[in-house]
Design a protein around this motif. Structure first.
Motif, PDB file in Angstrom:
ATOM      1  N   GLU A  59      -1.832-105.711 -41.058  1.00  0.00           N
ATOM      2  CA  GLU A  59      -1.149-106.931 -40.650  1.00  0.00           C
ATOM      3  C   GLU A  59      -1.700-108.171 -41.355  1.00  0.00           C
ATOM      4  O   GLU A  59      -1.492-109.301 -40.902  1.00  0.00           O
ATOM      5  CB  GLU A  59      -1.244-107.093 -39.132  1.00  0.00           C
ATOM      6  CG  GLU A  59      -0.563-105.961 -38.364  1.00  0.00           C
ATOM      7  CD  GLU A  59      -0.547-106.166 -36.863  1.00  0.00           C
ATOM      8  OE1 GLU A  59       0.521-105.973 -36.261  1.00  0.00           O
ATOM      9  OE2 GLU A  59      -1.603-106.513 -36.292  1.00  0.00           O
ATOM     10  N   SER A  60      -2.380-107.961 -42.454  1.00  0.00           N
ATOM     11  CA  SER A  60      -2.942-109.084 -43.204  1.00  0.00           C
ATOM     12  C   SER A  60      -1.886-109.756 -44.075  1.00  0.00           C
ATOM     13  O   SER A  60      -0.784-109.232 -44.270  1.00  0.00           O
ATOM     14  CB  SER A  60      -4.101-108.601 -44.078  1.00  0.00           C
ATOM     15  OG  SER A  60      -5.208-108.263 -43.281  1.00  0.00           O
ATOM     16  N   ASP A  61      -2.254-110.899 -44.620  1.00  0.00           N
ATOM     17  CA  ASP A  61      -1.353-111.620 -45.513  1.00  0.00           C
ATOM     18  C   ASP A  61      -1.173-110.844 -46.816  1.00  0.00           C
ATOM     19  O   ASP A  61      -2.110-110.196 -47.311  1.00  0.00           O
ATOM     20  CB  ASP A  61      -1.920-113.005 -45.841  1.00  0.00           C
ATOM     21  CG  ASP A  61      -2.093-113.875 -44.602  1.00  0.00           C
ATOM     22  OD1 ASP A  61      -1.450-113.574 -43.574  1.00  0.00           O
ATOM     23  OD2 ASP A  61      -2.880-114.845 -44.658  1.00  0.00           O
TER      24      ASP A  61
ATOM     25  N   LYS B  96      -2.429-105.830 -49.868  1.00  0.00           N
ATOM     26  CA  LYS B  96      -3.124-106.256 -48.651  1.00  0.00           C
ATOM     27  C   LYS B  96      -4.635-106.348 -48.842  1.00  0.00           C
ATOM     28  O   LYS B  96      -5.309-107.033 -48.065  1.00  0.00           O
ATOM     29  CB  LYS B  96      -2.843-105.265 -47.514  1.00  0.00           C
ATOM     30  CG  LYS B  96      -1.391-105.179 -47.086  1.00  0.00           C
ATOM     31  CD  LYS B  96      -0.945-106.440 -46.370  1.00  0.00           C
ATOM     32  CE  LYS B  96       0.444-106.289 -45.777  1.00  0.00           C
ATOM     33  NZ  LYS B  96       0.902-107.528 -45.126  1.00  0.00           N
TER      34      LYS B  96
ATOM     35  N   ARG C 285      -9.675-108.380 -46.937  1.00  0.00           N
ATOM     36  CA  ARG C 285      -8.291-108.731 -46.649  1.00  0.00           C
ATOM     37  C   ARG C 285      -8.224-110.243 -46.434  1.00  0.00           C
ATOM     38  O   ARG C 285      -9.241-110.886 -46.146  1.00  0.00           O
ATOM     39  CB  ARG C 285      -7.785-107.990 -45.402  1.00  0.00           C
ATOM     40  CG  ARG C 285      -8.459-108.417 -44.099  1.00  0.00           C
ATOM     41  CD  ARG C 285      -7.962-107.581 -42.935  1.00  0.00           C
ATOM     42  NE  ARG C 285      -8.550-107.995 -41.662  1.00  0.00           N
ATOM     43  CZ  ARG C 285      -7.998-108.846 -40.809  1.00  0.00           C
ATOM     44  NH1 ARG C 285      -6.840-109.422 -41.107  1.00  0.00           N
ATOM     45  NH2 ARG C 285      -8.592-109.149 -39.678  1.00  0.00           N
TER      46      ARG C 285
ATOM     47  N   LYS D 184      -6.454-113.367 -44.308  1.00  0.00           N
ATOM     48  CA  LYS D 184      -5.683-113.729 -43.113  1.00  0.00           C
ATOM     49  C   LYS D 184      -5.810-115.224 -42.879  1.00  0.00           C
ATOM     50  O   LYS D 184      -6.906-115.757 -42.700  1.00  0.00           O
ATOM     51  CB  LYS D 184      -6.206-112.955 -41.894  1.00  0.00           C
ATOM     52  CG  LYS D 184      -5.338-113.122 -40.654  1.00  0.00           C
ATOM     53  CD  LYS D 184      -3.970-112.438 -40.818  1.00  0.00           C
ATOM     54  CE  LYS D 184      -3.164-112.481 -39.532  1.00  0.00           C
ATOM     55  NZ  LYS D 184      -1.837-111.851 -39.688  1.00  0.00           N
ATOM     56  N   ASN D 185      -4.660-115.899 -42.917  1.00  0.00           N
ATOM     57  CA  ASN D 185      -4.629-117.351 -42.706  1.00  0.00           C
ATOM     58  C   ASN D 185      -5.608-118.088 -43.616  1.00  0.00           C
ATOM     59  O   ASN D 185      -6.305-119.015 -43.192  1.00  0.00           O
ATOM     60  CB  ASN D 185      -4.923-117.678 -41.241  1.00  0.00           C
ATOM     61  CG  ASN D 185      -3.891-117.092 -40.297  1.00  0.00           C
ATOM     62  OD1 ASN D 185      -2.719-117.003 -40.631  1.00  0.00           O
ATOM     63  ND2 ASN D 185      -4.337-116.676 -39.120  1.00  0.00           N
TER      64      ASN D 185
END
Length: 338
Positions: free
Chosen positions: A198-200, A297, A328, A330-331
């Motif tokens: 579910e990472s960017d 990812k 990874r 994320k944000n």
């Protein structure tokens, strides 16, 4: 009265036998995918250079080999409940040449229950053979597509909970003569969803200008330097929290007691600070580059030849110790995940 007691006793024995039988039957029929599934990838290769992928992540590399290679790779930490993919890149010995017609490689997705490791089930495979290249039937000996039931020894079933898709083939544009074969497998299980799924999505770094490229690289390099500096100073405790997600997910993936992987990485890092044994290789922005996995990812910083950025040369004898760190995003924040 004695006859009554005898009848009662016989009835209890029968009831006890039936109760025991039901327990055994339930244990025998327990769906391993819903208990503690252990996924492994069985690999057999001959005379070929290859890469093995799980869900778009390279988990194993094989240089050109003249003999037979056989191994098994643990992959719980790369699997998810639902749709997964297995894949192999195959390369000719030299770019632009044909792949050796005697070459072969087979990867097989295997699953067992943690509590019954000797009972393994083959879910699906990709079996490549170079002798069929001219007929474009290189994977003709692979397992069939279709639906299969994990409740009935993974046999074919139109109502099965597992679906194995057809194998797809693509040419590798960056290396003439190379091919990639991929197969999707929908297999539900009790595994948690690992954070990297579910990472960017990562950007394409290759077409960037040097200025933009190194702007991105410098941000990730900061995380690598935390480990590099800890090994240089010997302050391992300062960097241990960086591995928190990795350690937690690996503990869960392999059903280990919480804290097991934390203790292992701490011990490994402490051992690497021994300056009598190791010499830490200098790490700079010019010595590394981005390596991004096909799933877009996960990323690593690697030295030439895609070798790990964190490296320690042995002071006595030849060779080096390397730490592969996979991140990874994320944000906007890089997180060490494997």
């Amino acid at each position: 009265m004695n006859k009554l007691l005898q009848s009662f006793g016989i009835g209890m024995i029968i009831f006890g036998c039936l109760y025991t039988y039901n327990i055994i039957a339930k244990e025998k029929n327990m769906n391993i995918l819903k208990n503690k599934p252990v996924y492994q990838l069985s690999l057999r290769a001959f005379g070929i250079e290859y890469l093995v992928q799980i869900n778009g992540v390279v988990i194993h590399k094989g240089e050109f080999i003249s003999g037979q290679l056989s191994t098994t790779l643990p992959i719980n930490h790369w699997m998810r409940s639902g749709t997964n993919s297995i894949g192999i890149y195959v390369f000719p010995e030299n770019q632009g040449e044909a792949i050796n017609k005697h070459a072969s490689i087979t990867i097989t997705l295997m699953v067992s229950d943690k509590d019954k490791p000797d009972v393994e089930h083959a879910v699906a495979d990709i079996s490549f053979s170079g002798k069929y290249l001219s007929d474009d039937k290189t994977v003709i000996n692979s397992s069939p597509s279709g639906k299969f039931s994990s409740d009935h020894d993974f046999s074919a079933s139109t109502a099965g909970d597992i679906e194995v898709y057809d194998i797809t083939k693509k040419n590798v544009s960056a290396y003439a003569g190379a091919l990639i074969f991929t197969r999707k497998i929908n297999i539900p299980s009790s595994l948690p969803l690992w954070a990297f799924f579910e990472s960017d999505d990562l950007p394409d770094y290759d077409p960037m200008s040097d200025e933009e490229y190194y702007k991105h690289l410098d941000v990730l390099l900061v995380e690598y330097m935390k480990v590099q500096n800890a090994l240089e100073s010997g302050d391992v405790e300062a960097v241990t929290p960086l591995f928190a997600e990795r350690n937690k997910e690996l503990d869960a993936a392999f059903y280990l007691e919480p804290g097991t992987m934390e203790n292992k990485i701490r011990t490994a890092l402490q051992g690497a600070t021994d300056k009598n044994e190791y010499e830490l290789v200098n790490l700079t922005r010019k010595s590394v580059a981005f390596t991004v996995e096909d799933n877009k990812k996960l990323a690593r910083l690697t030295r030439p030849g895609e070798k790990s950025a964190i490296a320690l040369n042995f002071k006595k004898g030849r060779g080096a110790e390397r730490y592969s760190l996979i991140f990874r995003l994320k944000n906007g924040k890089w997180i060490l995940t494997r």
